[in-house]
Design an enzyme around this catalytic site. Structure first.
Site, PDB file in Angstrom:
ATOM      1  N   LYS B 116       7.018  -3.806   0.069  1.00 57.34           N
ATOM      2  CA  LYS B 116       7.118  -3.634  -1.382  1.00 57.34           C
ATOM      3  C   LYS B 116       8.271  -2.743  -1.805  1.00 57.34           C
ATOM      4  CE  LYS B 116       2.819  -3.642  -3.290  1.00 57.34           C
ATOM      5  NZ  LYS B 116       1.534  -2.957  -3.144  1.00 57.34           N
ATOM      6  N   GLU B 200       5.308   5.370  -8.403  1.00 57.67           N
ATOM      7  CA  GLU B 200       5.771   4.701  -9.613  1.00 57.67           C
ATOM      8  C   GLU B 200       5.094   5.332 -10.806  1.00 57.67           C
ATOM      9  OE1 GLU B 200       4.528   0.665  -9.382  1.00 57.67           O
ATOM     10  OE2 GLU B 200       6.291  -0.003  -8.262  1.00 57.67           O
ATOM     11  N   HIS B 235      -8.867  -4.337  -8.798  1.00 54.41           N
ATOM     12  CA  HIS B 235      -7.709  -5.133  -8.425  1.00 54.41           C
ATOM     13  C   HIS B 235      -8.058  -6.525  -7.913  1.00 54.41           C
ATOM     14  CE1 HIS B 235      -5.244  -1.558  -9.017  1.00 54.41           C
ATOM     15  NE2 HIS B 235      -6.203  -0.915  -8.390  1.00 54.41           N
ATOM     16  N   ARG B 293       3.644 -17.177  -1.848  1.00 48.26           N
ATOM     17  CA  ARG B 293       2.678 -18.210  -1.479  1.00 48.26           C
ATOM     18  C   ARG B 293       2.107 -18.820  -2.750  1.00 48.26           C
ATOM     19  NH1 ARG B 293      -1.696 -15.384  -3.305  1.00 48.26           N
ATOM     20  NH2 ARG B 293      -1.616 -13.165  -2.953  1.00 48.26           N
TER      21      ARG B 293
END
Lengths: 176, 497
Positions: B116, B200, B235, B293
């Site tokens: 990431k 972040e 999530h 994907r």
């Protein structure tokens, strides 16, 4: 036939009467009054894995799974977990304890899985919702919490144990 | 055209790929573990091969066994579905070495977007807005504190190799930073064998909006517009819809263009999805991650654009150019998908077991991608999602009503499902006005325990009471039979004498 039941933490008294043409069912939740339902047997159906009847003018298909005292009843995408005791079972329970419905003093596995962490210690007191152990099932870690404030009597499992659904995990000292 | 494709997956996505193969006249090869012997994808495929015991590592994640089946069955290509080996560059490379086609992006694409931190850097260089954060990995508390102070609290610490909501910690107060850093690093190490983390800014009113893109081997890339997936719990997506009710048209076009530009920059081939965090207040969007994907929620894009994504994946894998130009892609109407999961709708504890009764919704504009049937099992070792109910409607209002109708028809017994949770969400004013954020389910639904109001308590009790009555009656009758047997025995003895 007389029953006592427990659903969503509420205790109910139930009377079921069967005649050739009708089911006569009376329900009484604790602190409220009796309500009565008459169900003609003509609207009652036994299907594969289900019973169907008309209640409040609406047709329901119920799948009642279980036996003895523990049932899970499914209908319309919803479900309830119900404990139901007939008079024979009530007699057994009252001989075992001080009467009334049994409070569970055993924590059992709700599904098969692997114990990955054990926090509970024998002889220690725990608070309601305190984490007792962690069980891994279906790619997720599930934290199992204490259903009530209690004193832990025995811990039947250790880290790494694989358990089946219904396996005894922890027992509590009888609550007063 | 391929003669045979091996589907390296299970459950509903394996069915999806098998269906696409069938429609193209391609033979489908299914693989299954011990627990999946009676699974629907095994029954519907042209061929089925057993690949091992139930644990994923010994079956669906076992690269050697899968390649072995390819050779035995004579499959020229493998579709990895989603999850399992779909984003595993070692698998893609191993297939390439054996001259087998991996229906998906190149191993380099997978590698680039799998890390990431690296993905963030590549996106930044391609001109894609990224969430303000640390320029690289953060190792010490001092570094973390400096970054947090620079970009402003709250911040989120993320594991670079992480995913699925693991290896993340949100920090609101600077004094919580050191312990959160330690926790994120240790989760990264435990789950992904890598304790690299970065920081972040944490967006307060976040919506999860993603753009579907498609690239071919000739360098063409198009976008198929967006999906909103903000209805999540820990999530895990629960409900998805397309188009997003909160996205202004100009932002939609911008997000599409930027995604296409980024995909071209990395030479992306196949189906891919750019996930963005969208700030509903400021209408800013930031790159979060790219999934190399096909996504679980791809059906809603198919319903709204009219394009069969799995079929296109197969065409692209054959080396053909894309079947459509950007100008030909339009969003028509609205689509919603609900994920039906075998779990307790309040505690979310998984509920594996055997399905007894199973009724799928039908009727106009309903699609069900699921693998449940009466008597099938939901194993405990895999994902609890058993079906996706997808509806299409002229507009969002029609769509919501149609989905409510569909869920009323959906009935599965023997295992607990989250159907009542889905119905509760669909009736909630915050969902209806469309401005829900990713916090919605956990803040407004999970704390409200009244999701069982759709069927009265009394109705269940009546059913249970009648069943208990009949159980007791049959026990009494069998006692009667024993008495009669004693009589019979005595009579027989009497006769002999």
């Amino acid at each position: 036939m007389y029953f006592q039941a427990e659903q969503k933490g509420i205790k109910w008294e139930i009377n079921v009467n069967e005649t050739r043409t009708h089911w006569s069912i009376s329900l009484k939740p604790e602190t409220k009054d009796w309500s009565h339902y008459e169900m003609p047997k003509s609207s009652f159906l036994e299907l594969d894995n289900a019973i169907s009847f008309i209640h409040n003018n609406s047709s329901y298909v119920f799948d009642v799974v279980g036996s003895g005292t523990d049932y899970t009843v499914y209908a319309r995408g919803s479900y309830r977990v119900i404990k139901i005791f007939n008079d024979e079972m009530l007699l057994h329970e009252s001989l075992k304890q001080d009467g009334g419905l049994v409070g569970s003093d055993k924590l059992s596995a709700g599904m098969p899985g692997k114990i990955t962490k054990v926090f509970a210690e024998e002889g220690k007191e725990v608070k309601k919702d305190q984490p007792l152990l962690i069980m891994e099932a279906m790619k997720m870690e599930n934290e199992i919490r204490s259903p009530k404030a209690a004193l832990i009597k025995k811990v039947f499992v250790k880290e790494g144990d694989v358990v089946e659904s219904g396996a005894a995990l922890i027992s509590f000292e009888k609550s007063k | 055209m391929f003669k045979k494709i091996l589907v390296a997956n299970r459950g509903e996505i394996a069915l999806r790929v098998i269906r696409a193969c069938r429609e193209l006249g391609i033979g489908s090869v299914a693989v299954y573990s011990d627990a999946d012997r009676n699974s629907l994808h095994v029954a519907l495929a042209d061929e089925a091969y057993h690949i091992g015991p139930t644990p994923s590592k010994e079956s669906y994640l076992n690269i050697a066994k899968i390649i072995d089946v390819c050779k035995k069955a004579g499959a020229e290509a493998v579709h990895p579905g989603y999850g399992f080996l779909s984003e595993n560059e070692d698998f893609a490379r191993a297939l390439k070495k054996e001259n087998l086609v991996f229906i998906g992006p190149t191993p380099e694409n997978i590698e680039a977007m799998g890390d990431k931190l690296n993905a963030r850097k590549i996106m930044q260089e391609a001109g894609v807005p990224i969430v303000p954060g640390s320029p690289g990995p953060v190792t010490t508390e001092e570094e973390a504190t400096k970054v947090a102070q620079k970009i402003g609290l709250p911040v989120i610490i993320k594991a670079s190799s992480g995913g699925g909501g693991k290896g993340m910690r949100i920090v609101h107060k600077i004094e919580d930073l050191p312990s959160a850093l330690r926790a994120a690093k240790s989760e990264g190490l435990n789950f992904f064998k890598d304790d690299t983390v970065y920081i972040e800014r944490y967006i307060g009113n976040p919506k999860h909006i993603e753009i579907q893109i498609f690239g071919d081997s000739q360098g063409n890339v198009v976008h198929l517009y967006e999906r909103e997936c903000s209805i999540q719990r820990r999530h895990q997506k629960v409900i998805e819809e397309s188009p997003s009710p909160s996205l202004p048209p100009e932002i939609r076009e911008k997000m599409g263009e930027i995604s296409v530009r980024a995909a071209k920059a990395i030479g992306y081939i196949g189906a891919g999805t750019f996930e963005f965090i969208f700030d509903n207040k400021t209408k800013d969007f930031f790159f979060m991650e790219m999934n190399t994907r096909l996504q679980v929620e791809h059906p809603i894009t198919e319903m709204v654009t009219g394009i069969d994504l799995v079929r296109e994946q197969i065409f692209v894998a054959l080396g053909r150019p894309l079947s459509f130009k950007q100008s030909e892609i339009k969003q028509t109407g609205h689509s919603i998908e609900c994920r039906i999961c075998a779990e307790d709708p309040v505690t979310f504890i998984p509920s594996p077991g055997t399905i007894r009764r199973c009724r799928n919704p039908q009727g106009p504009f309903i699609r069900v991608d699921g693998y449940a049937y009466p008597g099938s099992t939901v194993p405990m070792e895999y994902d609890p999602m058993i079906a996706k109910v997808i509806v299409w409607g002229d507009n969002r209002e029609v769509c919501i009503q149609r989905m409510k109708r569909a869920l009323l028809e959906t009935n599965m017994t023997g295992i607990k499902t989250n159907i009542v949770l889905l119905r509760t969400i669909l009736q909630h004013p915050t969902f209806i006005d469309g401005h829900y954020t990713t916090q919605f389910v956990e803040k407004e639904i999970s704390v409200n325990p009244d999701i069982f109001r759709f069927v009265l308590d009394e109705s269940f009790l009546i059913a249970a009471a009648i069943t208990a009555y009949n159980d007791r009656k049959s026990k009494d009758t069998s006692r009667l039979k024993i008495t009669t047997r004693w009589k019979d025995m005595a009579r027989l003895k009497g006769l002999r004498n």
